[in-house]
Design a protein around this motif. Structure first.
Motif, PDB file in Angstrom:
ATOM      1  N   TYR A  48       0.845  -1.195   0.000  1.00  0.00           N
ATOM      2  CA  TYR A  48       0.000   0.000   0.000  1.00  0.00           C
ATOM      3  C   TYR A  48       0.886   1.252   0.000  1.00  0.00           C
ATOM      4  N   GLY A  49       0.461   2.256  -0.756  1.00  0.00           N
ATOM      5  CA  GLY A  49       1.204   3.509  -0.818  1.00  0.00           C
ATOM      6  C   GLY A  49       2.400   3.517  -1.739  1.00  0.00           C
ATOM      7  N   ILE A  50       2.574   2.484  -2.569  1.00  0.00           N
ATOM      8  CA  ILE A  50       3.786   2.413  -3.398  1.00  0.00           C
ATOM      9  C   ILE A  50       3.832   3.525  -4.456  1.00  0.00           C
ATOM     10  N   THR A  51       2.672   3.979  -4.910  1.00  0.00           N
ATOM     11  CA  THR A  51       2.646   5.060  -5.894  1.00  0.00           C
ATOM     12  C   THR A  51       2.744   6.420  -5.210  1.00  0.00           C
ATOM     13  N   PHE A  52       2.015   6.593  -4.140  1.00  0.00           N
ATOM     14  CA  PHE A  52       2.058   7.817  -3.336  1.00  0.00           C
ATOM     15  C   PHE A  52       1.695   7.472  -1.898  1.00  0.00           C
ATOM     16  N   PRO A  53       2.479   7.877  -0.919  1.00  0.00           N
ATOM     17  CA  PRO A  53       3.679   8.717  -1.016  1.00  0.00           C
ATOM     18  C   PRO A  53       4.975   7.936  -1.216  1.00  0.00           C
ATOM     19  N   GLY A  54       4.859   6.672  -1.644  1.00  0.00           N
ATOM     20  CA  GLY A  54       6.044   5.851  -1.849  1.00  0.00           C
ATOM     21  C   GLY A  54       6.245   4.819  -0.761  1.00  0.00           C
ATOM     22  N   LYS A  55       5.378   4.857   0.236  1.00  0.00           N
ATOM     23  CA  LYS A  55       5.416   3.907   1.342  1.00  0.00           C
ATOM     24  C   LYS A  55       4.027   3.857   1.967  1.00  0.00           C
ATOM     25  N   PRO A  56       3.707   2.812   2.745  1.00  0.00           N
ATOM     26  CA  PRO A  56       2.387   2.743   3.386  1.00  0.00           C
ATOM     27  C   PRO A  56       2.146   3.956   4.277  1.00  0.00           C
ATOM     28  N   ALA A  57       0.945   4.549   4.142  1.00  0.00           N
ATOM     29  CA  ALA A  57       0.626   5.745   4.925  1.00  0.00           C
ATOM     30  C   ALA A  57      -0.797   5.701   5.455  1.00  0.00           C
ATOM     31  N   GLY A  58      -1.411   4.504   5.467  1.00  0.00           N
ATOM     32  CA  GLY A  58      -2.757   4.391   6.007  1.00  0.00           C
ATOM     33  C   GLY A  58      -3.850   4.550   4.978  1.00  0.00           C
ATOM     34  N   ARG A  59      -3.497   4.871   3.744  1.00  0.00           N
ATOM     35  CA  ARG A  59      -4.502   4.974   2.676  1.00  0.00           C
ATOM     36  C   ARG A  59      -4.742   3.593   2.070  1.00  0.00           C
ATOM     37  N   PHE A  60      -6.006   3.284   1.818  1.00  0.00           N
ATOM     38  CA  PHE A  60      -6.365   1.989   1.261  1.00  0.00           C
ATOM     39  C   PHE A  60      -6.266   2.034  -0.268  1.00  0.00           C
ATOM     40  N   SER A  61      -5.041   2.163  -0.746  1.00  0.00           N
ATOM     41  CA  SER A  61      -4.785   2.277  -2.178  1.00  0.00           C
ATOM     42  C   SER A  61      -3.277   2.214  -2.391  1.00  0.00           C
ATOM     43  N   ASP A  62      -2.883   2.225  -3.660  1.00  0.00           N
ATOM     44  CA  ASP A  62      -1.455   2.330  -3.953  1.00  0.00           C
ATOM     45  C   ASP A  62      -1.003   3.781  -3.849  1.00  0.00           C
ATOM     46  N   GLY A  63      -1.985   4.697  -3.774  1.00  0.00           N
ATOM     47  CA  GLY A  63      -1.657   6.123  -3.709  1.00  0.00           C
ATOM     48  C   GLY A  63      -2.781   6.930  -3.123  1.00  0.00           C
ATOM     49  N   ARG A  64      -3.161   7.978  -3.806  1.00  0.00           N
ATOM     50  CA  ARG A  64      -4.190   8.879  -3.306  1.00  0.00           C
ATOM     51  C   ARG A  64      -5.567   8.220  -3.323  1.00  0.00           C
ATOM     52  N   VAL A  65      -6.434   8.733  -2.441  1.00  0.00           N
ATOM     53  CA  VAL A  65      -7.802   8.217  -2.342  1.00  0.00           C
ATOM     54  C   VAL A  65      -8.786   9.356  -2.633  1.00  0.00           C
ATOM     55  N   LEU A  66     -10.058   9.076  -2.479  1.00  0.00           N
ATOM     56  CA  LEU A  66     -11.110  10.031  -2.813  1.00  0.00           C
ATOM     57  C   LEU A  66     -10.887  11.397  -2.175  1.00  0.00           C
ATOM     58  N   HIS A 113     -10.912  -1.499  -3.090  1.00  0.00           N
ATOM     59  CA  HIS A 113     -10.539  -0.094  -3.234  1.00  0.00           C
ATOM     60  C   HIS A 113      -9.887   0.213  -4.578  1.00  0.00           C
ATOM     61  N   PRO A 114     -10.216   1.368  -5.160  1.00  0.00           N
ATOM     62  CA  PRO A 114      -9.581   1.793  -6.410  1.00  0.00           C
ATOM     63  C   PRO A 114      -8.104   2.142  -6.228  1.00  0.00           C
ATOM     64  N   THR A 115      -7.380   2.103  -7.326  1.00  0.00           N
ATOM     65  CA  THR A 115      -6.009   2.607  -7.359  1.00  0.00           C
ATOM     66  C   THR A 115      -6.053   4.131  -7.406  1.00  0.00           C
ATOM     67  N   GLN A 116      -4.884   4.736  -7.331  1.00  0.00           N
ATOM     68  CA  GLN A 116      -4.830   6.185  -7.516  1.00  0.00           C
ATOM     69  C   GLN A 116      -5.346   6.544  -8.910  1.00  0.00           C
ATOM     70  N   ALA A 117      -4.961   5.746  -9.903  1.00  0.00           N
ATOM     71  CA  ALA A 117      -5.437   5.991 -11.269  1.00  0.00           C
ATOM     72  C   ALA A 117      -6.950   5.810 -11.345  1.00  0.00           C
ATOM     73  N   GLY A 118      -7.465   4.846 -10.593  1.00  0.00           N
ATOM     74  CA  GLY A 118      -8.901   4.626 -10.561  1.00  0.00           C
ATOM     75  C   GLY A 118      -9.637   5.820  -9.988  1.00  0.00           C
ATOM     76  N   TRP A 119      -9.136   6.340  -8.878  1.00  0.00           N
ATOM     77  CA  TRP A 119      -9.771   7.513  -8.270  1.00  0.00           C
ATOM     78  C   TRP A 119      -9.662   8.726  -9.189  1.00  0.00           C
ATOM     79  N   ARG A 120      -8.541   8.830  -9.903  1.00  0.00           N
ATOM     80  CA  ARG A 120      -8.397   9.949 -10.832  1.00  0.00           C
ATOM     81  C   ARG A 120      -9.437   9.861 -11.947  1.00  0.00           C
ATOM     82  N   SER A 121      -9.696   8.659 -12.427  1.00  0.00           N
ATOM     83  CA  SER A 121     -10.699   8.496 -13.481  1.00  0.00           C
ATOM     84  C   SER A 121     -12.103   8.762 -12.944  1.00  0.00           C
ATOM     85  N   VAL A 122     -12.356   8.398 -11.682  1.00  0.00           N
ATOM     86  CA  VAL A 122     -13.641   8.710 -11.055  1.00  0.00           C
ATOM     87  C   VAL A 122     -13.799  10.217 -10.955  1.00  0.00           C
ATOM     88  N   TYR A 123     -12.710  10.893 -10.590  1.00  0.00           N
ATOM     89  CA  TYR A 123     -12.735  12.357 -10.531  1.00  0.00           C
ATOM     90  C   TYR A 123     -13.140  12.942 -11.888  1.00  0.00           C
TER      91      TYR A 123
END
Length: 371
Positions: free
Chosen positions: A73-91, A351-361
């Protein structure tokens, strides 16, 4: 119920129930309350207060309670696990950094940084000026089997901060927006307790009624702009589509989602009808339609992201019982991660990926421009 298993069941069904009826709600509220929306453009939000679950949590949940603090988790952002249920940013991150949901609420939105998680509230000072995120992954409107604070309790935390003078009522009225995110954990809890299928409609009504009470609680605190998400198509989450090799959504589950969203639509329209102050408006964020738009087009409407199979998750367990982030006693990984998370809509089975949330946006933005 053991927290990790709870999170799994809560996330899975909750995410399957929260998004379907949203567009109808937005359309209905806009059609009947166009005069209210004209007043929204006079509002300049600078603070966002978030209440909800894993779709909005940016780090409140404890390290021992969820895999969101573990690799990958967090490998895309911020580069390490940070409590977000995604590889990066969330909703939450997209709503404030890009202005999606708040653009719906105020056309003159000028940008708010992602609000600090509630657990870091004692840092004080400038860190509090963007608002606060009270969301905890795995929670719902009711205190089910989760030891974590449900939405009503989260609002109670907010009330206490106001009482302590951390935020003042006048400031909240002039510059603050609330976002309530409910992704279906209450329904997961209902299933885990062997709730009957016959009793589901009645329970859905109870959930929506409690959500409405929470909306009113926020309104009574002085906030004039309050947004709430519909349930996403839970039947399209990988947890449900795995049975069809991630090719087909579960229509039965999505029918329940539609009921939730229809009731929410009616309730929000009623709230807006009962609101005497034109500057106090409830808005529905159409996550359901946004998700379905992405699934149908295999990407966002701008074509900047392409998902060959939107229903297939990027991070999966190797065998039954394994989940994204699982390791054995020796620390050996019991999961696999796709080569390119940017090409996947879903990160794990819920949970969506960061790219998934971006597409939802992107899909959300297109809908909001129709207001």
């Amino acid at each position: 119920m053991e927290p990790r298993k709870l999170l799994s069941s809560l996330f899975y069904f909750s995410l399957l129930s929260l998004l379907s009826a949203n567009q109808q709600v937005v359309d209905s509220a806009h059609h009947h309350h166009h005069h209210r929306h004209r007043h929204l453009f006079d509002f300049r939000p600078s603070k966002l207060f978030v209440f909800g679950d894993s779709y909005a949590d940016t780090g409140n949940i404890g390290r021992s309670l969820a895999g969101s603090w573990k690799q990958p988790y967090g490998i895309t952002f911020p580069g390490k696990p940070a409590g977000r249920f995604s590889d990066g940013r969330v909703l939450t991150d997209y709503l404030v950094e890009i202005g999606t949901a708040l653009l719906l609420i105020a056309a003159k939105f000028v940008g708010i940084k992602s609000p600090i998680p509630y657990k870091f509230r004692r840092v004080g000072g400038k860190h509090l000026r963007n608002g606060m995120n009270f969301a905890y992954g795995g929670t719902g409107v009711f205190q089910s089997t989760s030891p974590l604070p449900n939405m009503t309790t989260q609002i109670g935390f907010f009330q206490q901060l106001i009482k302590e003078g951390v935020y003042n009522s006048l400031e909240l009225q002039q510059s603050s927006v609330a976002l309530l995110v409910l992704s279906g954990n209450d329904y997961s809890a209902y299933i885990s307790k062997n709730g009957s299928s016959q009793g589901f409609p009645s329970f859905i009504t109870q959930v929506v009624n409690q959500l409405v009470l929470n909306l009113k609680m926020i309104q009574e605190l002085g906030l004039k702009k309050i947004a709430v998400t519909t349930l996403q198509p839970l039947g399209c989450l990988p947890f449900s589509t795995a049975a069809s090799s991630f090719q087909q959504c579960n229509g039965t589950q999505n029918a329940l989602v539609n009921l939730h969203n229809l009731l929410l639509q009616q309730a929000v329209a009623k709230l807006n009808n009962e609101t005497t102050n034109d500057h106090s408006t409830f808005v529905i964020l159409d996550l359901n339609t946004a998700f379905m738009t992405v699934f149908t087009n295999k990407g966002d409407h701008l074509g900047s992201t392409r998902f060959e199979n939107p229903l297939k998750p990027c991070c999966v367990g190797i065998s039954n019982g394994d989940v994204c982030g699982s390791v054995d006693e020796s620390g050996t990984k019991k999961y696999t991660v796709c080569e390119n998370p940017e090409a996947a809509f879903f990160w794990d089975t819920v949970h969506p990926t960061q790219a998934g949330w971006r597409s939802v946006y992107s899909a959300l933005q297109a809908n909001l421009q129709q207001l």
